[in-house]
Design a protein around this motif. Structure first.
Motif, short mmCIF file in Angstrom:
data_model
loop_
_atom_site.label_atom_id
_atom_site.label_comp_id
_atom_site.label_asym_id
_atom_site.label_seq_id
_atom_site.Cartn_x
_atom_site.Cartn_y
_atom_site.Cartn_z
N ALA A 57 -0.28 10.14 -5.18
CA ALA A 57 -1.25 9.84 -5.83
C ALA A 57 -2.94 10.05 -5.41
N ARG A 58 -2.71 10.44 -3.87
CA ARG A 58 -3.91 11.11 -3.66
C ARG A 58 -4.18 12.82 -3.94
N TYR A 59 -3.05 13.19 -3.13
CA TYR A 59 -2.68 14.59 -4.37
C TYR A 59 -2.91 15.11 -5.44
N LEU A 112 -7.37 10.53 -14.20
CA LEU A 112 -7.01 10.89 -12.66
C LEU A 112 -6.76 9.67 -12.31
N ASP A 113 -6.81 8.44 -13.16
CA ASP A 113 -6.63 7.01 -12.72
C ASP A 113 -4.75 6.94 -13.20
N GLU A 114 -5.22 7.85 -14.94
CA GLU A 114 -3.06 7.82 -14.80
C GLU A 114 -2.52 8.63 -14.80
N MET A 115 -3.20 9.48 -14.00
CA MET A 115 -2.44 10.58 -12.53
C MET A 115 -1.50 9.33 -11.93
N GLY A 116 -3.50 8.23 -11.15
CA GLY A 116 -2.50 7.71 -9.71
C GLY A 116 -1.78 6.73 -10.55
N ILE A 117 -1.49 6.48 -11.25
CA ILE A 117 -0.42 4.93 -12.04
C ILE A 117 0.40 5.81 -12.41
N GLU A 118 0.91 7.32 -12.46
CA GLU A 118 2.74 7.70 -12.47
C GLU A 118 2.77 7.25 -10.60
N CYS A 164 3.45 -1.59 -5.91
CA CYS A 164 3.49 -0.82 -5.44
C CYS A 164 2.18 0.31 -5.35
N GLY A 165 2.53 0.94 -4.34
CA GLY A 165 0.61 1.12 -4.36
C GLY A 165 1.15 3.05 -4.43
N GLY A 166 -0.16 4.23 -4.97
CA GLY A 166 0.39 5.35 -5.31
C GLY A 166 0.09 6.34 -3.80
N GLY A 192 0.72 -1.32 0.05
CA GLY A 192 0.07 -0.30 -0.20
C GLY A 192 0.93 1.40 0.77
N GLY A 193 0.35 2.44 -0.72
CA GLY A 193 1.49 3.61 -0.83
C GLY A 193 1.59 3.90 -0.05
N SER A 194 0.13 4.11 0.92
CA SER A 194 0.02 4.91 2.80
C SER A 194 1.80 4.85 3.65
N ILE A 195 1.70 2.97 3.63
CA ILE A 195 2.93 2.43 4.15
C ILE A 195 3.87 2.60 3.86
N SER A 227 -12.30 -0.01 3.41
CA SER A 227 -11.97 0.17 2.20
C SER A 227 -10.07 -0.34 2.43
N ASP A 228 -9.64 -0.15 3.03
CA ASP A 228 -7.53 -0.71 3.24
C ASP A 228 -7.43 -2.21 3.23
N VAL A 229 -8.60 -2.29 3.37
CA VAL A 229 -8.47 -4.69 3.26
C VAL A 229 -7.42 -5.11 1.93
N HIS A 244 -8.75 0.07 -12.19
CA HIS A 244 -8.60 -0.56 -11.03
C HIS A 244 -7.40 0.05 -9.86
N THR A 245 -7.28 -0.55 -8.88
CA THR A 245 -6.04 -0.24 -7.96
C THR A 245 -5.23 -1.02 -7.90
N THR A 246 -4.13 -1.29 -6.86
CA THR A 246 -2.36 -1.99 -7.35
C THR A 246 -2.99 -3.22 -6.50
N THR A 299 -1.64 -0.74 -13.81
CA THR A 299 -1.37 -0.60 -15.11
C THR A 299 -1.78 -0.03 -15.63
N SER A 300 -3.28 -0.21 -15.32
CA SER A 300 -4.24 0.63 -16.64
C SER A 300 -5.39 1.53 -15.76
N PRO A 301 -6.19 2.25 -16.45
CA PRO A 301 -7.09 2.55 -15.41
C PRO A 301 -8.20 2.38 -14.66
N ALA A 326 -6.02 -4.84 -7.59
CA ALA A 326 -6.07 -5.90 -8.65
C ALA A 326 -5.16 -6.41 -9.71
N VAL A 327 -3.95 -5.57 -9.44
CA VAL A 327 -2.58 -5.71 -10.36
C VAL A 327 -1.94 -6.72 -10.06
N ALA A 328 -1.44 -6.84 -8.30
CA ALA A 328 -1.02 -8.05 -7.88
C ALA A 328 -2.02 -9.32 -7.80
P1 UTP Z 1 -3.14 2.51 -5.48
O1 UTP Z 1 -3.09 1.68 -5.73
O2 UTP Z 1 -2.40 2.97 -4.09
O3 UTP Z 1 -4.71 2.82 -4.95
O4 UTP Z 1 -3.58 3.43 -6.80
P2 UTP Z 1 -5.45 3.22 -3.45
O5 UTP Z 1 -5.94 1.71 -3.02
O6 UTP Z 1 -7.19 4.23 -4.08
O7 UTP Z 1 -4.72 3.47 -2.32
P3 UTP Z 1 -3.77 2.72 -0.98
O8 UTP Z 1 -3.41 1.60 -1.41
O9 UTP Z 1 -5.30 3.14 -0.40
O10 UTP Z 1 -2.43 3.84 -0.49
C1 UTP Z 1 -3.18 4.79 -7.06
C2 UTP Z 1 -4.97 4.99 -7.81
O11 UTP Z 1 -4.22 4.67 -9.27
C3 UTP Z 1 -4.96 4.45 -9.60
C4 UTP Z 1 -6.60 4.89 -9.19
O12 UTP Z 1 -6.96 5.71 -9.42
C5 UTP Z 1 -6.06 4.20 -7.33
O13 UTP Z 1 -7.00 4.92 -7.13
N1 UTP Z 1 -4.47 3.17 -10.39
C6 UTP Z 1 -4.10 2.55 -9.83
C7 UTP Z 1 -5.08 3.10 -11.81
O14 UTP Z 1 -5.75 3.47 -12.44
N2 UTP Z 1 -4.58 1.33 -12.34
C8 UTP Z 1 -4.26 1.18 -11.89
O15 UTP Z 1 -3.43 -0.35 -11.96
C9 UTP Z 1 -3.06 0.57 -10.08
#
Ligand code: UTP
Length: 227
Positions: free
Chosen positions: A49-51, A66-72, A43-45, A9-12, A182-184, A119-121, A115-117, A123-125
């Motif tokens: 990412a939230r900013y 927004l998702d694309e920026m999260g991915i970056e 790795c999470g964002g 998770g990005g926050s940890i 939601s963090d689970v 979902h979150t990381t 990876t792509s808009p 789901a990638v895992a």
């Molecule tokens: P995170 O995986 O960190 O999501 O991706 P999260 O659950 O919101 O954050 P944590 O785990 O609580 O820190 C950040 C954001 O990047 C986009 C989504 O918008 C996601 O919320 N993202 C990430 C994608 O669109 N696709 C991905 O494969 C990964």
């Protein structure tokens, strides 16, 4: 050698204080675990990412942008972890699940972000774990286990040491519609893991002892999701 996919998770991963110390400790742990397991670290964002997502949203950007920026942001965090791992990390930072699958078995620790808009990381895992036939997914997150409701808001929240995939799915599905935990694990990831019957270990990602035990499939203080 078993493959284990860790969703960090990005926050940890980047809490915003003593980050260098944390990255170094995490890298040392992963280096030692890589002697026994093929590791993929997703790795999470986190805050970065939230900013970008919240600022972009206020500026009127559509969801996909927004998702694309999260991915970056997830990829930036992945770069820091790659740097911390030095030569023990693979050089490439995959942008897709296909690319991750191609790179994963080459020996070194594979680090990636989103990876792509859509979902979150987490789901990638789960998708990478499915394709690699991983022994388990470890969710190193900011909560120490799965609870019936958010334990920070409800003193009577029930803590689970074990859940079936179906129970986890219902828990995160419920979380989408109410103020649930939601963090689970991410809903799409929970669904992939349920269909493929891949165990998920949910642990406090700041507790490296727990993360190590989860990767090894040993007893943890967190939650084991298995059927
Ligand atoms: P995170 O995986 O960190 O999501 O991706 P999260 O659950 O919101 O954050 P944590 O785990 O609580 O820190 C950040 C954001 O990047 C986009 C989504 O918008 C996601 O919320 N993202 C990430 C994608 O669109 N696709 C991905 O494969 C990964």
């Amino acid at each position: 050698m078993d493959c284990v996919v860790v969703s960090l998770g990005g926050s940890i991963l980047v809490p915003g204080e003593r980050d260098v110390e944390h990255f170094s400790g995490l890298a040392a742990l992963m280096r030692s675990l890589a002697k026994e397991y093929h590791l993929v670290l997703v790795c999470g964002g986190g805050k970065v990412a939230r900013y970008y997502i919240s600022t972009g949203r206020e500026l009127g950007a559509p969801r996909e942008k927004l998702d694309e920026m999260g991915i970056e942001a997830t990829r930036l965090n992945a770069r820091l972890l790659q740097i911390a791992l030095g030569n023990d990390a693979a050089d490439s930072l995959p942008r897709t699940v296909d690319e991750a699958v191609r790179e994963a078995r080459k020996g070194r620790i594979l680090v990636m972000g989103g990876t792509s808009p859509g979902h979150t990381t987490d789901a990638v895992a789960a998708m990478v774990a499915l394709r690699l036939g991983a022994a388990r997914i470890v969710n190193a997150t900011s909560v120490d286990a799965a609870y019936s409701t958010d334990p920070r808001k409800h003193a009577d929240a029930e803590r689970y040491s074990r859940l079936t995939h179906k129970q986890l799915f219902h828990l995160v599905d419920k979380g989408l519609h109410s103020a649930g935990p939601s963090d689970v694990f991410d809903r799409a990831g929970a669904e992939v893991a349920m269909r493929a019957n891949i165990p998920i270990y949910i642990v406090n990602g700041r507790d490296l002892g727990e993360v190590g035990a989860a990767v090894r499939g040993e007893k943890i203080k967190g939650t084991v999701v298995a059927d």
